[in-house]
Design an enzyme around this catalytic site. Sequence first.
Site, PDB file in Angstrom:
ATOM      1  N   HIS A  61     -13.107   2.760   0.185  1.00  0.00           N
ATOM      2  CA  HIS A  61     -13.061   1.688   1.208  1.00  0.00           C
ATOM      3  C   HIS A  61     -13.733   0.413   0.701  1.00  0.00           C
ATOM      4  CE1 HIS A  61     -13.156   5.057   4.479  1.00  0.00           C
ATOM      5  NE2 HIS A  61     -11.922   4.625   4.343  1.00  0.00           N
ATOM      6  N   GLU A  65      -8.113  -5.530   4.846  1.00  0.00           N
ATOM      7  CA  GLU A  65      -8.010  -5.188   3.419  1.00  0.00           C
ATOM      8  C   GLU A  65      -6.830  -5.905   2.770  1.00  0.00           C
ATOM      9  OE1 GLU A  65      -8.514  -1.327   5.151  1.00  0.00           O
ATOM     10  OE2 GLU A  65      -9.349  -0.595   3.268  1.00  0.00           O
ATOM     11  N   ARG A 102      -2.637  -2.080  -3.373  1.00  0.00           N
ATOM     12  CA  ARG A 102      -3.875  -1.340  -3.156  1.00  0.00           C
ATOM     13  C   ARG A 102      -3.821  -0.083  -4.024  1.00  0.00           C
ATOM     14  NH1 ARG A 102      -4.592   3.798   0.293  1.00  0.00           N
ATOM     15  NH2 ARG A 102      -6.789   4.147  -0.133  1.00  0.00           N
ATOM     16  N   ASN A 117       0.870  -1.176   0.000  1.00  0.00           N
ATOM     17  CA  ASN A 117       0.000   0.000   0.000  1.00  0.00           C
ATOM     18  C   ASN A 117       0.906   1.225   0.000  1.00  0.00           C
ATOM     19  OD1 ASN A 117      -1.791   2.041   0.440  1.00  0.00           O
ATOM     20  ND2 ASN A 117      -2.731   1.164   2.277  1.00  0.00           N
ATOM     21  N   ARG A 173     -12.046  15.437   7.999  1.00  0.00           N
ATOM     22  CA  ARG A 173     -12.813  15.763   6.780  1.00  0.00           C
ATOM     23  C   ARG A 173     -14.252  16.123   7.140  1.00  0.00           C
ATOM     24  NH1 ARG A 173     -11.071  10.435   3.505  1.00  0.00           N
ATOM     25  NH2 ARG A 173      -9.451  10.096   5.060  1.00  0.00           N
TER      26      ARG A 173
END
Length: 412
Positions: A180, A384, A91, A7, A241
């Site tokens: 996601h 993940e 990823r 990643n 955010r």
Amino acid sequence: MKILVINCGSSSLKYQLIDMQGEKVLCKGNCERIGIPGSKITHKTSDGYQIEMDCAFKNHTDAFTKLVDLMTKGDGAVIENISEVNAIGHRVAHGADMFPHSCLVDEAVVAKIDSLSEIAPLHNPAHIQGIRAAQRIFGDIPQAVVFDTSFHHSMPSKAYMFAIPYNYYKQYHIRRYGFHGTSHRYVSKTCAKLMERPIEGLKIITCHLGNGSSITAVDGGRSVDTTMGFTPTGGLMMGTRSGDLDPSLVTYIAEKTGLHGNEFLRTFNERSGLLGVSAISSDARDIENAAELGNENAALALNMLCYQIKKYIGGFAAAMGGVDAIVFTGGIGENSSTVRENVCANMEYLGVKIDLEKNKTRGDVIDLTAPGATVKTYVIATNEELMIARDTLALCGGVPAPAVEKAATKKK
Ligand code: ADP
């Protein structure tokens, strides 16, 4: 078969080497501050060895060289030779509407990922650097790319379109993509296994709540709606955010404060959410502690977050015409009993009721469902990396070993 999962961020490279025989993580680590003074690597093995060392990483190739070194030599070695790595899975944050599935890397795939850098400037260029560095170090072993957006390809147009002039969609591909996806896919599949029912007949709402958060409506194993939008700034409020906003705020704030252009992006991405409202921290633990000590803004931020999650759960249940299970995952979803309790309070009307004692326990899989509830509620730790490794294995012609299925069944 051993698969290296990568990643890459612009200045970081996280890795896991997974032996697909039993789906065992052999080692994992993180290279940080690549290209920035003070770069370092942390490397851990499955038998408890751990090392953190300063290393001068000029670029991602330097980082790859070092992690291969640690994996193959000295006390942190888990393989003898680089040739024991059979494939690499990357990823990738943004596949837009170009990548409905994970796929093997070739030059055409790299060019497409590159063409999306305009809408994912912080992520996609870094992923390409990771792919190129892996090619330099590992030669031509198979590499796969697994996209955060792919799972949401199944959304119908009524869910992914924004109500703005249609031409913006046609000309600039402006629509909801959702993110996601690898996590939502993993936990919804695991949830179906735990319920011992085929996913095709289930309506599941998956709440991935971390620094970045999104909720997805999974109907029959397919994402039919999700909270994040064109970028990962949309949907729920997050650590820093804002989540969804009234678009007229932008011109109004510009007039009042003189803020413009990228300053807006920084405000809504880096100075909003839990941090913006509480003025304390973006970290849910700090917010919970401050709220407990009586800080009103922290309490407000926490209330807003729980309220928004509850609102989306209700909305997605309505959108799917019902819900069979709710899953909490991500750093907050897996660890915050406070958030889960607040979100699930007063949801009996929907058939949701959680056992408050079980809610205080910890584990990778927890069935929170209280007696009498018609909707199952679970905590499922996301993975993940394993999903990326499984996709990579499948693309290389292998069949993934069902270790997680076994683990989930054992815990019941
Ligand atoms: P990312 O989106 O960066 O992967 P994570 O999924 O690791 O983030 O989630 C980080 C969030 O999880 C932080 O807000 C952190 O406070 C929260 N978190 C971790 N442990 C706990 C805990 N025990 N209680 C409440 N929140 C927690």
